[in-house]
Write a protein that holds these residues in place. Structure first.
Motif, PDB file in Angstrom:
ATOM      1  N   MET A 165       0.830  -1.203   0.000  1.00 37.71           N
ATOM      2  CA  MET A 165       0.000   0.000   0.000  1.00 37.71           C
ATOM      3  C   MET A 165       0.870   1.261   0.000  1.00 37.71           C
ATOM      4  O   MET A 165       0.621   2.207  -0.753  1.00 37.71           O
ATOM      5  N   PRO A 196      -3.485   3.193  -6.432  1.00 40.58           N
ATOM      6  CA  PRO A 196      -3.980   2.244  -5.430  1.00 40.58           C
ATOM      7  C   PRO A 196      -4.365   0.892  -6.041  1.00 40.58           C
ATOM      8  O   PRO A 196      -4.964   0.826  -7.112  1.00 40.58           O
ATOM      9  N   PRO A 205      -9.232  -3.146   5.007  1.00 45.99           N
ATOM     10  CA  PRO A 205      -8.091  -2.710   4.192  1.00 45.99           C
ATOM     11  C   PRO A 205      -8.389  -1.413   3.439  1.00 45.99           C
ATOM     12  O   PRO A 205      -7.528  -0.542   3.326  1.00 45.99           O
ATOM     13  N   GLU A 206      -9.621  -1.289   2.938  1.00 44.81           N
ATOM     14  CA  GLU A 206      -9.997  -0.094   2.192  1.00 44.81           C
ATOM     15  C   GLU A 206      -9.942   1.157   3.075  1.00 44.81           C
ATOM     16  O   GLU A 206      -9.463   2.217   2.649  1.00 44.81           O
ATOM     17  N   TYR A 248      -6.288   1.998   3.781  1.00 44.51           N
ATOM     18  CA  TYR A 248      -5.616   2.476   2.564  1.00 44.51           C
ATOM     19  C   TYR A 248      -5.944   3.948   2.294  1.00 44.51           C
ATOM     20  O   TYR A 248      -5.066   4.766   2.006  1.00 44.51           O
ATOM     21  N   ARG A 291      -3.458   7.279   2.244  1.00 46.11           N
ATOM     22  CA  ARG A 291      -3.337   8.187   1.098  1.00 46.11           C
ATOM     23  C   ARG A 291      -3.659   9.631   1.494  1.00 46.11           C
ATOM     24  O   ARG A 291      -3.001  10.578   1.054  1.00 46.11           O
TER      25      ARG A 291
END
Length: 336
Positions: free
Chosen positions: A237, A244, A273-274, A277, A281
């Motif tokens: 990641m 992504p 995870p989303e 992530y 970012r």
């Protein structure tokens, strides 16, 4: 969310003189890269500005001149840790310095810290400061190889896995090229982002990394992750912020199914995870907005947001303010 890092960085340099004097304490076996990464950005800032913004003085910990890990002998300005007051004193230590860590040396470092406006370390120098009780009650970093030792042996110190860390009058970094980033942060705080970018360009340095950027091989320590597959997924990641990965692709790379990766994240991180992530970012986006003059649309693209409106909405939701308001606040702090 407050724009705390920039505020603290500006506050941390307010007491520094003009020009700013940076002292560099060299232990025998020091890394030439660390020395150059501190001194060269400051020299370049002077050259590009056309005036003396920074002065550097070199300090030996003993009477003898220090010899680098590569066998290069350096002529220093002061010996035996005897030096006049400086704005920022940085300790550089790399190899075979344990035998030099005596109570006398600790006392002299403590005396030097009282004379200087700020003190810090590069690489393994953080271990020297910790053993001198000069990091008690502070956040700090150091080379990733010593972070666990630092935390376990010095519970009064809070260690982080960042490439550099500025906490009030303590400046520490992981070593190597991380010292360039820390010096660029100093230049930016005192003389603005334009000069800092010119210095980075002078060395073909792609971008000044924000303090919060992870050190290599530091994912498990940074996030307290024990499962190697989860650590590997987070590393992927970090390496693909601008493009992504989809969950299925990420799961395949670490040898898991999407469902298994979801379970790992929920168990260890209490989020999907989303969710992890996008926070990663957006944190990167905040760093770029605070520490560069890059256009807001370009920042969004670099952090994997192709749609500017989606970027603005996600940022507002995460931080309670828009990207443009963050940029305006930074410019106001810098007096632009």
């Amino acid at each position: 969310m407050e724009i705390s890092k920039s505020h603290h960085l500006l506050a941390a340099t307010e007491a520094f003189g003009k020009p700013t004097t940076v002292g560099i304490v060299l232990f025998p076996g020091f890394a030439m890269m660390a020395l150059a990464s501190i001194s060269e950005p400051l020299r370049a800032a002077n050259f590009l500005a056309g005036k003396t913004l920074y002065r550097t003085v070199l300090v030996a910990v003993a009477e003898d001149e220090p010899v680098s890990s590569g066998g290069i002998r350096i002529t220093t300005d002061f010996h035996d840790l005897s030096l006049p007051p400086v704005d920022l004193l940085l300790v550089v230590a790399s190899l075979d310095f344990e035998h030099l860590l005596t109570s006398r040396l600790f006392t002299k470092l403590q005396q030097a810290a009282e004379l200087c406006r700020a003190i810090g370390a590069v690489g393994l120098g953080s271990l020297v400061l910790a053993r001198s009780s000069l990091l008690d009650g502070y956040r700090c970093t150091g080379h990733w190889e010593i972070l666990q030792e630092l935390q376990s042996q010095h519970p009064a110190v809070t260690t982080v896995g960042d490439i550099y860390c500025i906490d009030r009058d303590r400046w520490t970094c992981g070593g190597g090229t991380a010292a360039i980033d820390m010096m660029l942060a100093l230049i930016r705080a005192q003389h603005g982002p334009t000069l800092a970018m010119k210095v980075a360009d002078n060395f073909l340095y792609g971008r000044a990394r924000p303090a919060s950027e992870l050190q290599p091989m530091e994912v498990r320590w940074r996030y307290g992750v024990k499962d190697r597959r989860l650590a590997k997924a987070i590393s992927f990641m970090v390496q693909s912020i601008d493009t992504p990965m989809r969950l299925l692709q990420l799961a395949k790379l670490v040898g898991l199914s999407s469902r298994q990766l979801q379970r790992l994240f929920m168990a260890a991180m209490q989020q999907t995870p989303e969710q992890f992530y996008i926070k990663l970012r957006l944190r990167m986006a905040m760093d770029l907005l605070e520490q560069t003059e890059e256009a807001i649309g370009s920042v969004g693209l670099r952090c994997g947001f192709a749609d500017p409106s989606h970027f603005a909405q996600a940022f507002q939701s995460a931080f309670g303010q828009s990207p443009s308001s963050v940029r305006r606040a930074i410019r106001h702090q810098l007096g632009d």
